[in-house]
Design an enzyme around this catalytic site. Sequence first.
Site, mmCIF file in Angstrom:
data_model
loop_
_atom_site.group_PDB
_atom_site.id
_atom_site.type_symbol
_atom_site.label_atom_id
_atom_site.label_comp_id
_atom_site.label_asym_id
_atom_site.label_seq_id
_atom_site.Cartn_x
_atom_site.Cartn_y
_atom_site.Cartn_z
ATOM 1 N N ASP A 62 1.832 -27.034 9.955
ATOM 2 C CA ASP A 62 1.073 -26.555 8.807
ATOM 3 C C ASP A 62 0.570 -25.132 9.062
ATOM 4 O O ASP A 62 -0.141 -24.893 10.033
ATOM 5 C CB ASP A 62 -0.124 -27.488 8.576
ATOM 6 N N HIS A 125 -3.889 -22.534 -1.724
ATOM 7 C CA HIS A 125 -4.806 -22.666 -0.585
ATOM 8 C C HIS A 125 -6.235 -23.074 -0.981
ATOM 9 O O HIS A 125 -6.891 -23.823 -0.254
ATOM 10 C CB HIS A 125 -4.843 -21.351 0.206
#
Length: 289
Positions: A62, A125
Amino acid sequence: MIDGKIIKKEVFVNMKILNQHYTLANGVKIPKIGFGTWQVPNGDVAYQSVKLALKNGYRHIDTAAAYRNEESVGRAIKDSGIPREEIFITTKLESHIKTYEGALEGFEKSMKALGLDYLDLYIIHAPWPWSDMGKDCSEGNVLAYKALEKVYKDGRVKAIGVSNFSTKELDNIINHCEIVPMVNQIGYFVGHNEKETDDYCKARNILIEAYSPLAIGYLLKNKDIQDMAKKYDVTPAQVCIRYCIEKGTVPLPKSTHESRIIENSNLDFEIDEADMAYLDSINDDPRRW
Ligand code: A2P
């Protein structure tokens, strides 16, 4: 007795968390544990830690454009020699980008930095720019998410989603876009398990990814967690990460040390119901970390 031991060993190997997956709403498989790279500096540190994670069996990495380490992460993935299709890779659209064109550009930039021709998961995000947390960007989030839908439909990304979204912000996407986000990546750990968001996501088949499962290390000093670790003969970090698995989320622990990278994926034990209830009841104010 000997037979019994052999069977036990086989079960133990098969249970290994690194080999287990969840299935996203669109059928894509996602490894149950991911390797986080937030605050891991670009260059040798990010490169080496991702290489170490892959060497030790992690198959889910990630990153994010905002971490500024996509280039090193991508290089480590390439140099690992592991076939691309065996690794699940996530990156994130920078939180200040709230336009359709800007999001498409952000995507291409990330792909170039990572050196990839497809991505496994692309997520927004945050619902607001980090410099203006809490700002209402409802319209911009819809525009940015529509760009994610486009790259998904074009086959450039296997799955799309969001990060740090509240139920209200998720409602906005679901009401104005076509594809229900497949994941919501949020800060999630003992004492901060976001029950409302968790329930909302479970009801809509949105998988929760748990970032900072150790509360950036803060929880390792918690006496209750230390005691529970002794009881299960594991470490406090393993209790915290296993807790996220028991809750059906994808923990994203991160470390730059090989011994901890290994430790964080050795989760072949189960926390019983009573202890899970106890961990759920711990109310360690997250703002203190
Ligand atoms: P380091 O990189 O020096 O190992 P979180 O995942 O909640 O954000 O926590 C990350 C922090 O916890 C990092 O500072 C990392 O430091 C530390 N950390 C990660 N794994 C362990 C572990 N098994 N034991 C102790 N500290 C850990």
